[in-house]
Scaffold this motif. Structure first.
Motif, PDB file in Angstrom:
ATOM      1  N   HIS A 191       0.995  19.767 -16.139  1.00 15.93           N
ATOM      2  CA  HIS A 191      -0.204  20.568 -16.383  1.00 15.93           C
ATOM      3  C   HIS A 191       0.125  22.007 -15.995  1.00 15.93           C
ATOM      4  O   HIS A 191       1.022  22.252 -15.177  1.00 15.93           O
ATOM      5  N   PRO A 192      -0.590  22.985 -16.551  1.00 11.01           N
ATOM      6  CA  PRO A 192      -0.315  24.379 -16.188  1.00 11.01           C
ATOM      7  C   PRO A 192      -0.710  24.716 -14.757  1.00 11.01           C
ATOM      8  O   PRO A 192      -0.277  25.735 -14.222  1.00 11.01           O
ATOM      9  N   GLN A 193      -1.545  23.863 -14.145  1.00  7.61           N
ATOM     10  CA  GLN A 193      -1.916  24.048 -12.746  1.00  7.61           C
ATOM     11  C   GLN A 193      -1.718  22.720 -12.016  1.00  7.61           C
ATOM     12  O   GLN A 193      -1.091  21.806 -12.542  1.00  7.61           O
ATOM     13  N   ASP A 194      -2.261  22.609 -10.802  1.00  8.83           N
ATOM     14  CA  ASP A 194      -2.093  21.396 -10.000  1.00  8.83           C
ATOM     15  C   ASP A 194      -2.470  20.145 -10.806  1.00  8.83           C
ATOM     16  O   ASP A 194      -3.468  20.140 -11.526  1.00  8.83           O
ATOM     17  N   VAL A 195      -1.683  19.087 -10.630  1.00  9.15           N
ATOM     18  CA  VAL A 195      -2.042  17.788 -11.206  1.00  9.15           C
ATOM     19  C   VAL A 195      -2.843  17.040 -10.149  1.00  9.15           C
ATOM     20  O   VAL A 195      -2.302  16.633  -9.118  1.00  9.15           O
ATOM     21  N   ASN A 196      -4.138  16.883 -10.389  1.00  6.46           N
ATOM     22  CA  ASN A 196      -5.030  16.346  -9.359  1.00  6.46           C
ATOM     23  C   ASN A 196      -5.075  14.825  -9.310  1.00  6.46           C
ATOM     24  O   ASN A 196      -5.164  14.238  -8.223  1.00  6.46           O
ATOM     25  N   VAL A 197      -5.071  14.172 -10.478  1.00  6.67           N
ATOM     26  CA  VAL A 197      -5.312  12.726 -10.525  1.00  6.67           C
ATOM     27  C   VAL A 197      -4.489  12.098 -11.641  1.00  6.67           C
ATOM     28  O   VAL A 197      -4.174  12.744 -12.646  1.00  6.67           O
ATOM     29  N   ILE A 198      -4.154  10.823 -11.465  1.00  7.56           N
ATOM     30  CA  ILE A 198      -3.487  10.045 -12.501  1.00  7.56           C
ATOM     31  C   ILE A 198      -4.100   8.648 -12.548  1.00  7.56           C
ATOM     32  O   ILE A 198      -4.709   8.193 -11.574  1.00  7.56           O
ATOM     33  N   SER A 199      -3.936   7.981 -13.689  1.00  4.68           N
ATOM     34  CA  SER A 199      -4.387   6.593 -13.836  1.00  4.68           C
ATOM     35  C   SER A 199      -3.415   5.877 -14.759  1.00  4.68           C
ATOM     36  O   SER A 199      -3.108   6.366 -15.846  1.00  4.68           O
ATOM     37  N   TRP A 200      -2.928   4.724 -14.314  1.00  4.26           N
ATOM     38  CA  TRP A 200      -1.974   3.933 -15.088  1.00  4.26           C
ATOM     39  C   TRP A 200      -2.756   2.832 -15.800  1.00  4.26           C
ATOM     40  O   TRP A 200      -3.435   2.034 -15.165  1.00  4.26           O
TER      41      TRP A 200
ATOM     42  N   SER B  23       7.423  18.964  -3.934  1.00  2.00           N
ATOM     43  CA  SER B  23       7.552  20.185  -3.137  1.00  2.00           C
ATOM     44  C   SER B  23       6.209  20.695  -2.629  1.00  2.00           C
ATOM     45  O   SER B  23       6.152  21.738  -1.972  1.00  2.00           O
ATOM     46  N   SER B  24       5.139  19.954  -2.923  1.00  2.00           N
ATOM     47  CA  SER B  24       3.812  20.353  -2.474  1.00  2.00           C
ATOM     48  C   SER B  24       2.963  19.107  -2.276  1.00  2.00           C
ATOM     49  O   SER B  24       3.463  17.982  -2.361  1.00  2.00           O
ATOM     50  N   SER B  25       1.685  19.310  -2.047  1.00  2.00           N
ATOM     51  CA  SER B  25       0.762  18.217  -1.721  1.00  2.00           C
ATOM     52  C   SER B  25       0.775  17.103  -2.769  1.00  2.00           C
ATOM     53  O   SER B  25       0.707  17.356  -3.970  1.00  2.00           O
ATOM     54  N   VAL B  26       0.863  15.854  -2.294  1.00  2.00           N
ATOM     55  CA  VAL B  26       0.743  14.688  -3.176  1.00  2.00           C
ATOM     56  C   VAL B  26      -0.748  14.420  -3.375  1.00  2.00           C
ATOM     57  O   VAL B  26      -1.458  14.096  -2.422  1.00  2.00           O
ATOM     58  N   GLU B  27      -1.212  14.560  -4.607  1.00  2.00           N
ATOM     59  CA  GLU B  27      -2.645  14.468  -4.888  1.00  2.00           C
ATOM     60  C   GLU B  27      -3.114  13.056  -5.221  1.00  2.00           C
ATOM     61  O   GLU B  27      -4.243  12.689  -4.932  1.00  2.00           O
TER      62      GLU B  27
ATOM     63  N   SER C  90       3.378   9.141  -8.958  1.00  2.00           N
ATOM     64  CA  SER C  90       2.684  10.094  -8.093  1.00  2.00           C
ATOM     65  C   SER C  90       2.508  11.407  -8.841  1.00  2.00           C
ATOM     66  O   SER C  90       3.250  11.720  -9.771  1.00  2.00           O
ATOM     67  N   CYS C  91       1.503  12.172  -8.436  1.00  2.08           N
ATOM     68  CA  CYS C  91       1.314  13.511  -9.000  1.00  2.08           C
ATOM     69  C   CYS C  91       1.065  14.481  -7.860  1.00  2.08           C
ATOM     70  O   CYS C  91       0.689  14.078  -6.751  1.00  2.08           O
ATOM     71  N   SER C  92       1.269  15.766  -8.128  1.00  7.77           N
ATOM     72  CA  SER C  92       1.274  16.737  -7.043  1.00  7.77           C
ATOM     73  C   SER C  92       0.766  18.088  -7.505  1.00  7.77           C
ATOM     74  O   SER C  92       0.709  18.391  -8.707  1.00  7.77           O
ATOM     75  N   SER C  93       0.411  18.915  -6.524  1.00  4.11           N
ATOM     76  CA  SER C  93       0.058  20.294  -6.824  1.00  4.11           C
ATOM     77  C   SER C  93       1.292  21.124  -7.178  1.00  4.11           C
ATOM     78  O   SER C  93       1.164  22.306  -7.481  1.00  4.11           O
ATOM     79  N   ASP C  94       2.486  20.493  -7.155  1.00  4.49           N
ATOM     80  CA  ASP C  94       3.671  21.178  -7.676  1.00  4.49           C
ATOM     81  C   ASP C  94       3.774  21.046  -9.201  1.00  4.49           C
ATOM     82  O   ASP C  94       4.786  21.396  -9.796  1.00  4.49           O
ATOM     83  N   ARG C  95       2.708  20.470  -9.811  1.00  7.74           N
ATOM     84  CA  ARG C  95       2.550  20.354 -11.266  1.00  7.74           C
ATOM     85  C   ARG C  95       3.441  19.287 -11.884  1.00  7.74           C
ATOM     86  O   ARG C  95       3.635  19.258 -13.094  1.00  7.74           O
TER      87      ARG C  95
ATOM     88  N   LEU D   8       0.845  -1.189   0.000  1.00  8.40           N
ATOM     89  CA  LEU D   8       0.000   0.000   0.000  1.00  8.40           C
ATOM     90  C   LEU D   8       0.879   1.236   0.000  1.00  8.40           C
ATOM     91  O   LEU D   8       1.802   1.352   0.816  1.00  8.40           O
ATOM     92  N   ILE D   9       0.596   2.167  -0.900  1.00  9.16           N
ATOM     93  CA  ILE D   9       1.340   3.413  -0.952  1.00  9.16           C
ATOM     94  C   ILE D   9       0.397   4.558  -0.614  1.00  9.16           C
ATOM     95  O   ILE D   9      -0.759   4.576  -1.051  1.00  9.16           O
ATOM     96  N   THR D  10       0.851   5.511   0.226  1.00 11.75           N
ATOM     97  CA  THR D  10      -0.003   6.622   0.651  1.00 11.75           C
ATOM     98  C   THR D  10       0.783   7.924   0.616  1.00 11.75           C
ATOM     99  O   THR D  10       1.955   7.963   0.999  1.00 11.75           O
ATOM    100  N   GLY D  11       0.146   8.999   0.168  1.00 10.33           N
ATOM    101  CA  GLY D  11       0.793  10.299   0.097  1.00 10.33           C
ATOM    102  C   GLY D  11      -0.041  11.365   0.779  1.00 10.33           C
ATOM    103  O   GLY D  11      -1.275  11.328   0.723  1.00 10.33           O
ATOM    104  N   ASP D  12       0.612  12.336   1.443  1.00  7.08           N
ATOM    105  CA  ASP D  12      -0.120  13.340   2.209  1.00  7.08           C
ATOM    106  C   ASP D  12       0.087  14.740   1.641  1.00  7.08           C
ATOM    107  O   ASP D  12       0.824  14.946   0.674  1.00  7.08           O
TER     108      ASP D  12
END
Length: 541
Positions: A387-396, A343-347, A361-366, A313-317
């Protein structure tokens, strides 16, 4: 959109929305029965209806459908499926059956008599002041809605033992969901069984013939009652930001807004739903079998179980830390060293579908980063300005393991070829590679994205603009065919520019937060929003 901002929205919706339902119930295409197995839980009520009536809760629901005619197969050649039924308040009361593939509008014929006519609706088109959008059932093989006691902004599909590739109706689905209640002690982890999910009745005129023998047969039993059964486990640690079920077993992990990650054994509760009469532990006796403490009270949203390495299980805060939890012979253990690089929130986080030690992983650090669990101090690949703004979600992608989809705060979707990304990262230039595909349709942040379980070119996405969209990357625009069919092409034909890869637009929910394909029911999509769940199958999925 940062995770903290989404959390605040969730709490506000749960506590201050006067229209938020306080009793969970199902709604769809007939009046349904409900079974409540938790004595201290509110009963799930099921006022389902085959024909969605104008004065009901779904009276103004907006759901897109196939824009093709009955004798055209536009799902195969790439035309968009997004026609709507729209009518005015007055004819809603008398319209009876709505026609296929269009919007029903009150108009005057040549003699001045009122009549109903149709037109296509797409998000972005203007709606008259006296027009109301209503669902056209002919766009769906199945469509059901479920309201809940409190908003459940995350859920996961629980695999069951009823078989793979189930295509016949009625259908059955098991879900796990977590609530966002107005107080921590009111929160619940719900285990739900939705059964007797019948095919949606098609709207046909008195002279219309069924499209096929199977359609005719499927109309039988449509008025039978679907059933919702549930078990509710107290989740007093706070609202549930994210729920994920471990593949192949009845173990569920929850991310609490209090900053705790908990692992639950829900086998008893699921068994009681699968086999009526099976005894299970009382809800009050169900406690987490393990709690991840390394996040130290910092909340998060990012969480995923590996499908290759069982029990990983992997978790990001929101403080940019990512931790790996692994199963041991007797329990679980969490590494003390985090994966540090954002450098910012892991989304969001996603395990590789084919490698046991690799995740993204993706983050609001873009950025989007790819990691190897054997080297936690540095990501293997970093994709900057994804992305030009926060990266909210990813799917592999589970079927094409080098494709990764992402959704950003600006409303854009991108598909990345990880082979190209890795090659670019290792080159001397180190420039950001172009995505394999980009789509800009949503008018608000992307809240969820997921690849189809078996179709390598198909994905579904949701946005804060109240839309769920289905995309097929293999489709290309054919202007000559468009002009041949409509006499016009692109925006001039529809009033809005529709990407050719956009296959379906589903609306009707308020602030959609998460969507999933059902892995055992081909083409079935489940979505959750502030006002409840939808479970549906479109005519072209």
């Amino acid at each position: 959109m940062s995770s903290k901002k989404r959390s605040a929205e969730s709490t506000a919706a749960a506590s201050s929305d006067p229209t938020s339902p306080k009793r969970p119930h199902l709604q769809s295409s007939s009046t349904a029965s409900a079974t409540n197995n938790g004595a201290d839980e509110p009963e799930f009520e099921d006022p389902w209806e085959d024909e969605i009536e104008s004065d009901g809760e779904f009276g103004e629901v907006v759901i897109a459908e196939d824009s093709s005619d009955d004798d055209e197969d536009e799902g195969d050649d790439g035309e968009e499926s997004d026609a709507m039924a729209v009518d005015t308040e007055e004819p809603r009361k008398k319209k009876g059956k709505s026609k296929r593939n269009g919007v029903t509008v009150l108009a005057d014929d040549e003699d001045g008599n009122e009549e109903l006519e149709e037109r296509v609706y797409l998000p972005g088109q203007e709606i008259g002041p006296d027009e109301v959008l209503v669902v056209d059932n002919s766009a769906y093989e199945m469509l059901h809605a479920m309201s809940v006691e409190w908003p459940c902004l995350s859920f996961d599909v629980l695999r069951d033992g009823l078989g793979e590739d189930r295509r016949t109706f009625p259908m059955t689905s098991f879900l796990a969901a977590g609530s966002q209640a107005d107080s921590p002690k009111a929160n619940r982890l719900y285990l739900m069984k939705l059964s007797h999910l019948h095919r949606t009745k098609r709207d046909r005129g008195p002279d219309d013939e069924p499209d096929s023998d199977s359609d005719a047969d499927s109309d039988e039993g449509l008025d039978e009652d679907p059933v919702l059964e549930h078990r509710a486990v107290p989740h007093e640690m706070g609202g549930v930001n994210r729920v994920r079920a471990a593949p192949g077993e009845h173990v569920v992990a929850t991310w609490s807004d209090s900053g705790s990650v908990m692992v639950w054994d829900v086998a008893d509760q699921v068994a009681a739903l699968e086999k009526p009469g099976t005894e299970a532990r009382a809800a009050k006796d169900v406690k987490p079998m393990y709690t991840v403490k390394q996040h130290k009270g910092v909340e998060g949203f990012a969480m995923d179980w590996s499908r290759v390495a069982k029990g990983k299980l992997i978790t990001g805060d929101v403080s940019s830390k990512i931790y790996l939890t692994s199963r041991t012979p007797t329990s679980y253990t969490t590494d003390s060293t985090p994966f540090a690089g954002h450098s910012s929130s892991v989304e969001d986080v996603q395990w590789s579908p084919s490698e046991s030690t690799v995740f993204a992983s993706c983050s609001s650090d873009r950025t989007i980063r790819v990691w190897d669990t054997r080297a936690p101090k540095k990501p293997q690949v970093t994709l900057t300005n994804a992305h030009p703004q926060d990266v909210n979600v990813i799917s592999w992608s589970k079927s094409v393991d080098y494709l990764l989809a992402s959704g950003g705060d600006e409303g854009g979707l991108a598909v990345w070829d990880l082979r190209v990304v890795a090659a670019s990262a290792s080159s001397k230039a180190g420039s950001r590679p172009d995505p394999a595909a980009t789509f800009k349709w949503h008018k608000a942040p992307i809240t969820s994205v997921e690849w189809h379980p078996t179709e390598g070119s198909v994905l579904v996405a949701s946005g804060a603009d109240d839309q769920v969209t289905v995309w097929d990357l293999s489709v290309e625009r054919d202007p000559e065919e468009e002009r041949e069919v409509t006499g016009r092409t692109g925006k001039e034909a529809l009033g809005v520019e529709v990407p050719p890869q956009l296959m379906f637009v589903h609306q009707g929910q308020s602030n959609v937060k998460e969507i999933h394909w059902h892995p055992q029911l081909p083409g079935v999509i489940v979505s959750t929003a502030y006002d409840g769940f939808n479970i549906f199958k479109t005519i072209n999925t």
